[in-house]
Design a protein around this motif. Structure first.
Motif, short mmCIF file in Angstrom:
data_model
loop_
_atom_site.label_atom_id
_atom_site.label_comp_id
_atom_site.label_asym_id
_atom_site.label_seq_id
_atom_site.Cartn_x
_atom_site.Cartn_y
_atom_site.Cartn_z
N UNK A 137 0.95 -1.15 -0.09
CA UNK A 137 0.11 0.10 0.08
C UNK A 137 0.93 1.14 0.00
N UNK A 138 0.60 2.09 -1.10
CA UNK A 138 1.55 3.46 -0.98
C UNK A 138 0.84 4.54 -0.32
N UNK A 139 -0.27 4.16 0.06
CA UNK A 139 -0.94 5.21 1.10
C UNK A 139 -1.38 4.39 2.25
N UNK A 140 -0.68 5.11 3.44
CA UNK A 140 -1.03 4.51 4.72
C UNK A 140 -2.44 3.85 4.78
N UNK B 179 -5.72 1.83 6.95
CA UNK B 179 -6.25 1.22 8.19
C UNK B 179 -6.38 -0.23 7.85
N UNK B 180 -5.92 -1.22 8.80
CA UNK B 180 -6.00 -2.59 8.27
C UNK B 180 -7.55 -2.90 8.05
#
Lengths: 1122, 200
Positions: free
Chosen positions: B61-64, B66-67
């Motif tokens: 994922x290149x943008x943080x 949430x799980x």
């Protein structure tokens, strides 16, 4: 200790590694969850061990489990531990785990700042690389702020491997911490011309991304990018740049004109489809923004369409898809060029790939004209019939409706045809768009007056065949059309031929199985029908007929009264009572029809969807203000109800509307119509723009055209709408023939002259006259409606924050934050200069000079107590504080640090041209005893701390004293340096032991040491003749600065330069002085200081231009504080 | 390990080479008169690798994110992609993103890009990544990626950073990976174990 380690290593051999875990999971397919929970327990044990290898192995396994969907956020701290391992193997695993599972909500993320900083400055490029990669995944605003400066430094790293990564990650930093954009941008721009192509393209990448979001700030870079575009041979870079130009041209049309040529050249020459596609897209975007004022852009458009046709004809589905996508962009501005490829697009409707069919449908939407609408819709209807799968069929359905209804039914020449299409669509089973069809039926019937009669007949038919439709009663199902049908039949019942039959259809018991909201409309509209039948019967004197119909209502209505739906029940009971009352009157032979019909008098007009929103708030009306004083809090509870009740009563009596009788109502209605007619802003009756050729002045005067009902409503075996297509074709043909006849006449008259002109116009769609004169009523808007609907921009757009002017010079306040302790400013910097000046003036200058000389004589001799403190008060203004930073790992970060560090002086050493001595004052501010202090810095290539022989760079230097509470002491450290032409910064850590009653703890302080260029200068006296010779020698570089807003005296100013920058005055004449100093490496620095009114100019000469400009910059900063 | 049964049938090299250019013959960047030079490409939101059975093999994922959101998006996207027929084109619009995917043997490689980005270059990116995996593992198969998933990540990290291509030259990416591996092996050599025990 050693034993423990051996034990740890042996344990390790028995641990599961990642591959064992993967294999285990694959072997436990039946009880995977159980097996994994067992593994997680093992991992938890492993994480408790001290051995970092065991921990890393555990974290690696966790990363795998995370991918399988297990929560591993509980191990975040362990991940940080593994990240900070010194070995690359483990570090790599730690950062991988962090990049996979950290996000902005991870609270331990703030603990990583120091670790990441350390890794960024690691001598091993792979450590740095791994840290940058990890950071790019989980950078938070805090991390971005704290590390922006470090990353910016890395952009100039010697290794392209690091530069490339640092440049790329800057984009993420900008997004999270927009303040960093301006300070970092010059360096980023520099990287566009980096010798390494990888770094260069990284920079292009980042700037293009930035510019695409906020193009106007990057217009000034256009020439540079233009150069890159024409010189670059890298397709990846070209694609980015071309995309960037697509974003810039709308702001600068001249750019667009320049671009067309190189872009069309690329389109001709390249064989790379990705580049071709990008060029075509950009040419389209450019031409759209240029749509006016470009003389020969049709050639470019033709080229694009031609190339796209090749893509669409390609057997590769991907190219076909993209070709259609790009085609739809051209369509918006140049529909004619695309329309000629209608055959190709219609062919795509037969493609086996649904996504391609959908693209083709999108295109068709824009391709319709009056001429081809029927043909295209006919094709689509065929597809509806044979479509498999409801999704695609529903998509077709919505597209048909979209295509027909677009821009206010602009392309529909025959509404009867359209109504029949809608009716045909009701045969679709299982669609979810019943409400769409219903809405269209309502809209057309209400707004196209001429069609009402036809619409009503069709709707009556639908109601009659309701059993076919009502079998599917799901929400939004096709049964929704009954809602429309019932309403249309009721509201326009005067057009109904067989009203009795329709009413009976609506009263069937089966109706009660329909959804509540439809039943409610049924109930309401059957009264309308009833009223019109009643009127009809009374007029023709059929008393019995009238009573029969009333009886029918009374018999059938109770089934609705029993409805479980509240709305249906309520309406039905009211109406039942009303009709019972009518029955009584009928028995008394009182004529009632007129009164019943009056219940539904007046016409319902369509209202525009946003009408309510567009009513402007009248001036002086504050919607948020209280109408009544809000009850004050002090009022007791039991008083409240009384007052409210009282108020309420008053209001009621005041606002009660007087009873209005029919006449009054009619009169008012008439008056309102009059008013509306006179009001230029009332747009109700203005004909729609497309229909302006109609010369009828208002709605009321349009003759409702008699429809030739010789066409049977339903032809067995053939869909109705086809009939209309045929009729329409015939009609058009006839029209054309007539026209041709006329034309021939004309031609005969003006043979040869306008030949070409005429032939051009024969096919134009304006020639197709609508079948009937129809008026499409515009939806009503309130008076004074606001004209535009500003589409609200998303306030949460993350790129909005990056809308920053990059051409403005950088202000000091914008410099990137350098690691700094949060307390430094408040504790230490004496913000007000006033007390300082006072102190200074109190002190005799001579004494100070003397003192300085003494200091020099004594070399590095320490100053004593009070004097030091006093001196310090002044010095700390310029002598950079040792910025310290309490270790993030401390348990309670809210407690202020126990130790205070301060650089007291940095002195060059005359004996050794590459050494400086730093004096640091240690002050214990806590109530604990501090001991075993060790100071260490991270050496840079240029500047290194001098350590005892044999010790490594990782060893700290012990501080030769301990500190009882409240005591301060000073220690000195020697640094060696190579080049002195630039200021230097070193990061360091002080470790120490805090000892108090509860025991002792080990603590750390991080700090930054700043070596200014002035600290490399040694005050050296110089005589005026020697000074003059120096200047004449011509070996010196020259540079100058000017500082405005200087208010202190010249004397004072010179003293400041002498003191802070280690200069001595050579000669002084009035407001002009020459000064001199020498660096520890023997550079001569000569200054000519001139004071004007409120300003000072300094001309400097030095052997080294870099040193000089850095010195002058420092001086500027000192002086600007005066 | 490669002998194990399961979804790990080797990605057939021959077939892949036949498709070596995802945009058709002569369509990849650099295959025209212009010579290929390493450079960055499209901006990517995330990359997923999953099997035909719907098992996730790699996610980046290149943008943080949430799980919870990640899981939801992965599930949703996997469904959409797996439901597509083999002859369909490689692009689809999904939420506000464009998804570019390609199937290699039993594995789907799937990238989400933004509206403005170039689909063809993303396809090229996927293909280069597969080539890199192939070079590194030597005729890569799904099992290689399952058992050495961290290596697959390391390769991806050297190739793409923050959603941008950092190096399109396969050679230099592989060199960087080799060097880093070398460093790792030094760390793991027996000598360092001795050091670790305090015996050196």
């Amino acid at each position: 200790m050693a034993l423990k380690m051996v034990k740890g290593s042996i344990d390790r051999m028995f641990d599961k590694n990642l591959q064992d875990l993967v294999r285990g999971i694959r072997n436990h397919k039946e009880d995977e969850a159980k097996y994994i929970s067992q593994c997680i327990d093992e991992i938890k044990q492993e994480l408790k061990q001290d051995n970092i290898a065991v921990k890393a192995n555990a974290v690696c396994k966790l990363t795998y489990l995370q991918m399988l969907g297990y929560d591993i956020s509980w191990a975040a701290f362990n991940i940080i531990e593994v990240m900070s391992a010194s070995k690359f193997t483990f570090k790599r695993i730690g950062y991988l785990a962090a990049s996979q599972c950290f996000h902005e909500g991870t609270d331990v993320i703030m603990l990583t700042t120091n670790q990441i900083r350390k890794d960024l400055s690691s001598p091993n490029q792979y450590d740095t690389g791994v840290a940058l990669t990890g950071l790019s995944c989980f950078v938070t605003p805090d991390l971005a702020r704290d590390l922006a400066n470090d990353i910016m430094t890395l952009m100039s790293h010697t290794k392209p491997y690091i530069r490339k990564k640092a440049v790329l990650i800057m984009y993420k930093v900008f997004l999270k911490y927009p303040e960093s954009l301006r300070p970092a941008f010059p360096r980023l721009k520099e990287k566009l011309e980096d010798p390494d192509p990888g770094v260069q393209s990284a920079a292009v990448n980042v700037i293009c991304e930035l510019a695409r979001r906020n193009p106007k700030n990057y217009l000034s870079l256009a020439p540079l990018f233009f150069k890159l575009m024409t010189s670059s041979t890298n397709n990846w870079v070209l694609i980015k740049i071309i995309k960037l130009f697509g974003a810039l041209t709308p702001l600068e049309p001249r750019l667009g004109k320049k671009l067309i040529e190189p872009l069309t050249n690329l389109i001709h020459s390249t064989s790379a489809m990705s580049l071709l596609y990008e060029c075509v897209n950009t040419v389209i975007a450019v031409l759209i923004s240029l749509s006016s004022g470009m003389p020969n852009h049709s050639a470019s458009i033709q080229l694009c369409v031609q190339k796209l046709r090749i893509l669409i004809e390609d057997s590769d589905q991907n190219l076909k898809y993209l070709g259609l996508l790009a085609m739809s962009k051209i369509l918006k501005t140049h529909p004619k060029s695309v329309q000629s490829h209608k055959d190709l697009i219609l062919q795509c409707l037969d493609d086996k790939d649904e996504s391609i069919r959908l693209r083709a449908l999108d295109l068709l939407y824009g391709m319709v004209s009056k001429k081809n609408l029927m043909e295209i819709v006919k094709k689509l209807m065929i597809h509806v019939d044979k479509a498999e799968g409801t999704t695609y069929r529903d998509e077709l359905l919505t597209k048909i409706i979209d295509i027909c209804s677009q821009s206010n039914y602009q392309y529909i020449t025959n509404f009867e045809w359209y109504i029949s299409i809608l009716v045909e669509l009701t045969r679709l089973e299982g669609t979810r768009h019943g409400h769409l069809i219903a809405a269209q039926m309502l809209d057309v019937a209400i707004r196209v007056k001429a069609i009402r009669k036809f619409a009503v007949s069709q709707m009556a038919m639908l109601l009659d065949n309701a059993h076919l439709i009502a079998s599917n009663t799901q929400r939004n199902g096709i049964c929704e059309v009954l809602y429309a049908a019932a309403w249309i039949c009721g509201e326009f019942s005067e057009h109904l031929e067989e009203a009795n039959q329709t009413l009976e259809a609506m009263l069937r018991p089966k109706v009660t199985t329909l959804p509540g909201h439809i039943q409610a409309v049924y109930v309401q509209n059957m009264v309308k029908l009833y009223a019109s039948i009643l009127q009809q019967k009374e007029r023709s004197g059929e008393k019995e007929g009238a009573q029969e119909i009333t009886q029918l209502m009374i018999e059938r209505l109770p089934q609705f009264v029993q409805s479980a739906d509240l709305e249906v029940q309520e309406r039905a009971s009211c109406i039942l009572q009303l009709i019972k009352y009518i029955q009584k009157l009928q028995i008394k032979e009182v004529p009632v029809a007129e009164e019943v019909i009056a219940l539904f008098a007046g016409e319902l007009n369509p209202v525009a969807p946003k009408a309510q929103k567009k009513v402007p708030v009248p001036e002086g009306l504050d919607l948020d203000a209280w109408i009544n004083e809000p009850p004050s809090d002090s009022e007791s509870e039991d008083e409240k109800p009384k007052t409210i009740f009282h108020d309420e009563e008053q209001r009621h009596s005041r606002h009660r509307q007087p009873e209005i009788d029919e006449e009054e109502l009619a009169r008012r209605r008439e008056a309102r119509k009059q008013e509306q007619a006179n009001n230029p802003f009332y747009i109700k009756s203005s004909p729609s723009p497309q229909k302006r050729y109609q010369d009828t002045p208002g709605v009321e005067h349009i003759p409702v055209v008699q429809i030739d009902l010789s066409v049977p409503l339903k032809v067995p075996g053939m869909p109705m709408s086809d009939q209309y297509v045929k009729l329409e074709e015939e009609r058009r043909h006839k029209q054309k023939l007539e026209k041709d006849k006329k034309k021939k006449k004309q031609k005969k008259e003006k043979r040869g002259k306008h030949h070409r002109h005429n032939s051009l116009h024969t096919e134009s769609e304006e020639d197709i006259a609508p079948a009937h004169h129809v008026d499409i009523i515009t939806e009503e808007m309130p008076e004074n409606a606001l004209p535009s609907d500003e589409d609200d921009k998303d306030p949460n757009d993350p790129y909005k924050a990056l809308d920053i002017d990059l051409d403005k010079p950088l202000a000091d306040s914008e410099k990137l934050p350098v690691q700094r302790h949060r307390n430094v400013e408040t504790l230490k910097s004496p913000d007000s200069e006033a007390p300082l000046v006072e102190k200074k003036s109190k002190k005799p200058k001579k004494k100070e000079k003397k003192h300085k000389e003494k200091e020099r004589e004594k070399g590095k001799k320490k100053e004593k107590e009070k004097k030091v403190v006093e001196e310090e008060e002044e010095k700390k203004v310029i002598l950079q504080d040792l910025h310290y930073f309490r270790s993030c790992f401390s348990e309670s970060p809210m407690i202020s640090p126990p130790l205070n560090l301060q650089t007291y002086d940095i002195q060059g050493n005359l004996q050794n041209d590459s050494q400086v001595t730093v004096s640091v004052i240690f002050e214990n501010k806590s109530t604990s005893f501090l001991k075993s202090m060790e100071l260490n810095v991270l050496d840079s290539l240029n500047t290194k701390m001098l350590r005892p022989e044999g010790s490594s760079v990782h060893d700290g230097i012990p501080v030769p004293f301990q500190l009882p509470p409240g005591i301060s002491n000073e220690a000195q450290f020697v640094f060696t340096l190579q080049s002195i032409v630039m200021a230097q910064k070193l990061k360091g850590t002080l470790s120490f032991i805090v000892k108090n009653d509860e025991g002792s703890t080990h603590e750390k302080l991080d700090f930054k040491l700043h070596f200014s260029c002035a600290s490399y200068l040694i005050t050296t006296p110089c005589y005026s003749d020697a000074f003059a010779k120096l200047l004449e020698s011509g070996d010196l570089h020259m540079s100058s600065i000017k500082v405005d807003g200087i208010s202190i005296s010249f004397q004072h100013l010179l003293a400041k330069i002498c003191f802070h920058h280690h200069f001595s005055v050579v000669e002084r004449v009035d407001s002009c002085a020459s000064m001199y100093s020498r660096s520890i490496q023997g550079h001569h620095v000569c200054l000519l200081v001139k004071k004007g009114e409120n300003s000072v100019s300094i001309d400097g000469k030095c052997n080294d231009s870099t040193l000089l400009s850095n010195l002058l910059d420092e001086m500027k900063e000192t002086l600007s504080k005066c | 390990m490669r002998g194990e049964a399961g979804p790990g049938a080797a990605l057939p090299g021959g077939r892949r080479r036949a498709e070596s250019d995802p945009t058709g013959p002569g369509t990849g960047p650099g295959l025209g008169p212009r010579t290929p030079v390493p450079g960055p490409g499209a901006m990517m939101r995330f990359m997923l690798l999953f099997s035909r059975q719907g098992k996730l093999r790699l996610q980046k994922w290149y943008l943080a994110t949430a799980d919870k959101d990640k899981k939801k998006m992965v599930r949703e996207l996997m469904q959409v992609v797996l439901a597509r027929k083999p002859k369909m084109c490689s692009f689809l619009e999904w939420r506000d993103l464009k998804v570019v995917y390609k199937r290699y043997a039993s594995l789907y490689f799937c990238c989400a890009i933004e509206g403005q980005d170039n689909e063809l270059i993303t396809l090229e990116l996927i293909h280069r990544y597969v080539e890199l995996l192939d070079k590194y593992f030597g005729s890569v198969c799904e099992l290689d990626i399952i058992f050495n998933f961290e290596k697959a990540y390391f390769i991806l990290d050297e190739f793409v950073m923050g959603g941008e291509i950092q190096d399109t030259s396969k050679k230099s990416v592989l060199k960087a990976i080799e060097q880093a591996d070398l460093l790792q092996e030094e760390d793991e050599s027996p000598r360092s174990v001795l050091e670790e025990m305090g015996l050196a």
